[in-house]
Design a protein around this motif. Structure first.
Motif, PDB file in Angstrom:
ATOM      1  N   LEU A  96     -15.050   8.929   2.900  1.00  0.00           N
ATOM      2  CA  LEU A  96     -13.911   9.316   2.053  1.00  0.00           C
ATOM      3  C   LEU A  96     -14.339  10.120   0.818  1.00  0.00           C
ATOM      4  O   LEU A  96     -15.402   9.870   0.250  1.00  0.00           O
ATOM      5  CB  LEU A  96     -13.161   8.061   1.569  1.00  0.00           C
ATOM      6  CG  LEU A  96     -12.580   7.121   2.633  1.00  0.00           C
ATOM      7  CD1 LEU A  96     -11.870   5.958   1.960  1.00  0.00           C
ATOM      8  CD2 LEU A  96     -11.621   7.844   3.560  1.00  0.00           C
ATOM      9  N   ASN A  97     -13.470  11.061   0.407  1.00  0.00           N
ATOM     10  CA  ASN A  97     -13.738  11.783  -0.848  1.00  0.00           C
ATOM     11  C   ASN A  97     -13.064  11.050  -2.016  1.00  0.00           C
ATOM     12  O   ASN A  97     -12.356  10.056  -1.812  1.00  0.00           O
ATOM     13  CB  ASN A  97     -13.289  13.246  -0.744  1.00  0.00           C
ATOM     14  CG  ASN A  97     -11.786  13.362  -0.483  1.00  0.00           C
ATOM     15  OD1 ASN A  97     -10.987  12.569  -0.975  1.00  0.00           O
ATOM     16  ND2 ASN A  97     -11.410  14.356   0.320  1.00  0.00           N
ATOM     17  N   LYS A  98     -13.265  11.566  -3.242  1.00  0.00           N
ATOM     18  CA  LYS A  98     -12.761  10.866  -4.440  1.00  0.00           C
ATOM     19  C   LYS A  98     -11.236  10.700  -4.441  1.00  0.00           C
ATOM     20  O   LYS A  98     -10.709   9.647  -4.780  1.00  0.00           O
ATOM     21  CB  LYS A  98     -13.194  11.615  -5.711  1.00  0.00           C
ATOM     22  CG  LYS A  98     -14.610  11.272  -6.128  1.00  0.00           C
ATOM     23  CD  LYS A  98     -14.951  11.870  -7.477  1.00  0.00           C
ATOM     24  CE  LYS A  98     -16.372  11.468  -7.877  1.00  0.00           C
ATOM     25  NZ  LYS A  98     -16.765  12.089  -9.156  1.00  0.00           N
ATOM     26  N   GLN A 103      -6.412   7.056  -3.750  1.00  0.00           N
ATOM     27  CA  GLN A 103      -5.190   6.694  -3.019  1.00  0.00           C
ATOM     28  C   GLN A 103      -5.305   5.276  -2.438  1.00  0.00           C
ATOM     29  O   GLN A 103      -4.372   4.472  -2.545  1.00  0.00           O
ATOM     30  CB  GLN A 103      -4.947   7.705  -1.878  1.00  0.00           C
ATOM     31  CG  GLN A 103      -3.666   7.466  -1.078  1.00  0.00           C
ATOM     32  CD  GLN A 103      -2.408   7.550  -1.931  1.00  0.00           C
ATOM     33  OE1 GLN A 103      -2.189   8.542  -2.616  1.00  0.00           O
ATOM     34  NE2 GLN A 103      -1.591   6.498  -1.944  1.00  0.00           N
ATOM     35  N   VAL A 104      -6.473   4.990  -1.841  1.00  0.00           N
ATOM     36  CA  VAL A 104      -6.706   3.656  -1.257  1.00  0.00           C
ATOM     37  C   VAL A 104      -6.549   2.581  -2.343  1.00  0.00           C
ATOM     38  O   VAL A 104      -5.836   1.585  -2.159  1.00  0.00           O
ATOM     39  CB  VAL A 104      -8.122   3.577  -0.598  1.00  0.00           C
ATOM     40  CG1 VAL A 104      -8.462   2.139  -0.209  1.00  0.00           C
ATOM     41  CG2 VAL A 104      -8.205   4.480   0.630  1.00  0.00           C
ATOM     42  N   LYS A 105      -7.202   2.813  -3.482  1.00  0.00           N
ATOM     43  CA  LYS A 105      -7.169   1.808  -4.555  1.00  0.00           C
ATOM     44  C   LYS A 105      -5.755   1.624  -5.131  1.00  0.00           C
ATOM     45  O   LYS A 105      -5.348   0.507  -5.452  1.00  0.00           O
ATOM     46  CB  LYS A 105      -8.169   2.189  -5.656  1.00  0.00           C
ATOM     47  CG  LYS A 105      -9.625   2.018  -5.196  1.00  0.00           C
ATOM     48  CD  LYS A 105     -10.637   2.282  -6.303  1.00  0.00           C
ATOM     49  CE  LYS A 105     -12.040   1.933  -5.826  1.00  0.00           C
ATOM     50  NZ  LYS A 105     -13.070   2.205  -6.853  1.00  0.00           N
TER      51      LYS A 105
END
Length: 729
Positions: A96-98, A103-105
């Protein structure tokens, strides 16, 4: 609301199933009751639902620790499809990129994410640990839990740190550990390392009744594989190889032979690996040739065969890899090729490892060897390895040893000798030492322990090694002895063994035959030609050769040599491409002489209704190796043969063999520049005239006729090469 009803409603809502499989319902109930849970369930048993469903029903987010990025992506995609929202499941890993991580967090903090998949390496990063402390965690699922154990087939040191991280996340988070393969030793390691001795254990049978297990001696392995695939056209399969190089070679050869195959190994770009996986799932390719990097989390239910080109490193690995066949309950054929040299290679790899790791590896490999070489029901052996007793009648001839039973021998007397000897010397030795004593082999160990003075020393010489090896293996398999694998493989008496010493009874064991001595497959396996030379066709081809030789005014051997004709009589080539695969033919000869031979063979095949073993004519990656190409280029530049040999690091004899093979396959080489320097013109003419009228191309016959004192073997060979090049090509 009734918990049971809620369970079934959610199963139907999320996954569209009406019923649970096996222990799934009990496992999920156990998790919902916040208890630690240990699940051992074979591939295809439905492990993932065991943690996915309770995660969707519980408050908070379930953390799923998984070793492979491909596995995570696969499962997250499926969950999003079931749940109808992308935020329901996420993975957190190095792909994953930053922006994606942010988005995940965000979704996790908003409570929208029910399952978060993480790699063990990502889990142990401090910033991830700090973040996970901010969210409510329903439970932690440790998938592929066998990676915790050094005795497991996919040991990952990062898995050892999982418990420590979980403890730092908060109070009493329940754990569910899941694996498809765990011996009793690995199970203990998992429980101890995750500190979950209070866990409820759910253990399904390891038996996969729809899988057919077979071990074959490793002879002409690529031909065997291609022959099998061609007779099973349209079926998906996986071929496992130990090295990346072999993966590439096998995939290339399959494609050359009209089989859609792709390689898969850790050396390929992640994007290429993902595309390959998708092509296999979408059936754009029939076969994947892979190292063990391929397969974990591949949810393809209709893999019809799994072939091990090389013997696997462990029984767990073998079980897990073969378990990818027939996950839908349909046909699943598992063929492994076995050769002593592969075992030697694996043993050699272990030499450089630390002592403890080497000892573990040696014991694990020994189990694979015992399995491969044994004449006993394969299914019984696999299940025994995983601590499960099985009566071989339940195999229903679904393994090679049950399908074609081996000879039996009366075992009572020998078993009594064996058990008494082990008891007498104190249950402190492995099978190799016991064999040395019984067969009377003086080793450093038998001398040191004075076992060469025992009355049992050399007692079993008459029956021989095979008898006693078979006996020891089956004494373990039938629980008269146990093998302490984590303690050098020492043999110990069980209660049944002690009872047999007191009250022996008649019983029969299977006599194992060394796998290398095994006969080739019979007509039940795959239809193919007998491999014997068709004498009738051979005579017709020789007559044709004679006729063409007369027309061209050359000796018959210049057209095609006998070995080439004999090969035509076992392979029945009927196209120019097939003819070029016959040894000693090659492109030049095929074009010059081939059409008449092909016509004759085609007519013969039709008239006699011959079933051609077409798949035995294996097209190789290149008819001319780099060495051959380099030799031809050097001869074109008029470089001396001794100089070419020296530059290639080979002998003069070897260079003559290579040049002769090139010429015999139909390539014309101008060697006059070299031959003229070595042999004067008159002697050249004499040899030329001899071969012009000779019945065969034998060097010995030529030396007898021309005089051994006048010519050396190398000179005759050189002239024969020149003769074949000028007249045959």
């Amino acid at each position: 609301m009734d918990v049971k009803k809620s369970l079934f409603d959610n199963l139907q809502t999320f996954f569209g199933f009406d019923n649970f499989k096996g222990d799934q319902e009990s496992i999920i109930t156990n998790i919902l009751e916040k208890r630690n849970t240990f699940v051992i369930m074979p591939t295809g048993g439905g492990k993932s639902i065991c943690y996915q469903l309770p995660a969707l029903m519980e408050e908070g987010t379930a953390i799923v620790i998984s070793p492979l990025i491909a596995l995570m992506k696969n499962q997250v995609d499926q969950l999003r499809a079931f749940g109808g929202s992308d935020s329901i499941a996420h993975f957190l890993n190095s792909s994953l990129n930053k922006t994606e991580i942010t988005q995940v967090k965000s979704d996790l903090l908003n409570g929208q994410t029910k399952l978060l998949y993480v790699a063990p390496e990502s889990l142990s990063k401090q910033d991830n640990i700090d973040f996970l402390k901010l969210i409510k965690i329903s439970f932690v699922a440790v998938d592929e839990a066998h990676c915790i154990s050094e005795w497991g087939h996919d040991f990952r040191p990062e898995y050892r740190k999982i418990r420590q991280v979980i403890q730092g996340l908060g109070e009493e988070i329940p754990i569910i550990a899941l694996t498809a393969t765990a011996t009793p030793k690995v199970q203990q390691d998992i429980i101890k390392n995750l500190q979950m001795s209070d866990a409820t254990l759910f253990k399904s049978s390891f038996n996969r009744p729809n899988l057919f297990y077979e071990i074959r001696p490793k002879r002409d392995v690529i031909k065997e594989i291609i022959r099998y695939i061609k007779y099973n056209t349209g079926k998906s399969g996986i071929i496992y190889c130990l090295s990346r190089k072999k993966v590439e070679e096998v995939a290339e050869t399959l494609n050359l032979n009209g089989i859609k195959a792709l390689p898969y190994h850790a050396g390929l770009e992640p994007k290429v690996r993902a595309e390959t996986q998708d092509k296999f799932l979408m059936e754009d390719v029939e076969v994947i040739v892979a190292t063990i990097a391929f397969g974990m989390g591949i949810d393809k239910p209709d893999v019809r065969f799994v072939i091990h080109h090389d013997i696997p490193k462990s029984m767990e690995g073998y079980y897990q890899e073969t378990g990818r066949a027939g996950r839908d309950g349909g046909e699943g054929v598992c063929i492994a090729f076995y050769a002593q040299k592969d075992v030697d290679k694996l043993a050699k790899f272990m030499k450089d490892k630390p002592v403890s790791e080497r000892e573990i590896g040696t014991q694990i490999l020994k189990e694979v060897i015992d399995y491969a070489e044994s004449g006993v029901c394969r299914r019984k052996q696999i299940l025994h390895y995983f601590g499960e007793n099985f009566n071989e009648t339940g195999c229903n001839c679904m393994c090679d040893n049950c399908k074609k039973p081996k000879k039996l021998f009366e075992a009572e007397e020998s078993l009594l000798v064996l058990l008494k000897l082990i008891k007498k010397i104190g249950e402190k030795f492995d099978d190799a030492h016991i064999l040395s004593v019984i067969l009377g082999n003086e080793t450093a160990q038998t001398i040191a322990y004075e076992h060469s003075k025992l009355p049992e020393f050399g007692l079993g010489v008459v029956e021989g090694e095979n008898h006693w090896k078979s006996l020891i293996r089956q004494a373990v398999l039938n629980n008269f002895l146990s093998k302490d694998i984590d303690n050098y493989g020492l043999l110990r008496l069980t209660n049944s063994g002690l009872s047999f010493i007191e009250n022996p009874y008649a019983l029969k064991f299977v006599l194992n035959e060394p796998i290398e001595n095994a006969a080739d497959d019979d007509e039940d396996d795959v239809k193919h030609g007998t491999g014997a030379v068709d004498a009738q066709l051979l005579q017709l081809l020789k007559d044709l050769r004679k006729k063409i030789a007369k027309q061209k005014n050359v000796p018959p051997f210049v057209v095609f040599q006998d070995p080439s004709l004999e090969e035509m009589c076992t392979h029945y080539p009927i196209t120019m491409d097939e003819l070029k695969q016959i040894s000693g033919v090659g492109h030049g000869k095929a074009l010059k002489f081939g059409s008449s031979f092909l016509e004759l063979i085609k007519k013969y095949v039709e008239d006699n209704d011959v079933e051609r073993p077409i798949d035995l004519i294996i097209k190789t990656q290149a008819n001319k190796s780099q060495l051959k190409v380099s030799i031809i280029q050097n001869i074109d530049r008029k470089i001396g043969l001794e100089d070419i040999a020296k530059s290639k690091g080979i002998t003069y004899d070897d260079i003559l063999k290579e040049v002769e093979a090139i010429v015999n396959s139909g390539t014309k080489l101008n060697l006059s520049y070299f031959v003229d320097e070595v042999i004067d013109e008159d002697r050249q003419d004499e040899v030329f005239d001899y071969f012009q009228s000779a019945e065969n191309d034998s060097i010995d016959d030529a030396l007898k006729e021309l005089g051994e004192s006048d010519y050396s073997r190398e000179e005759i060979q050189l002239m024969r090469i020149k003769f074949m090049s000028e007249l045959g090509n």
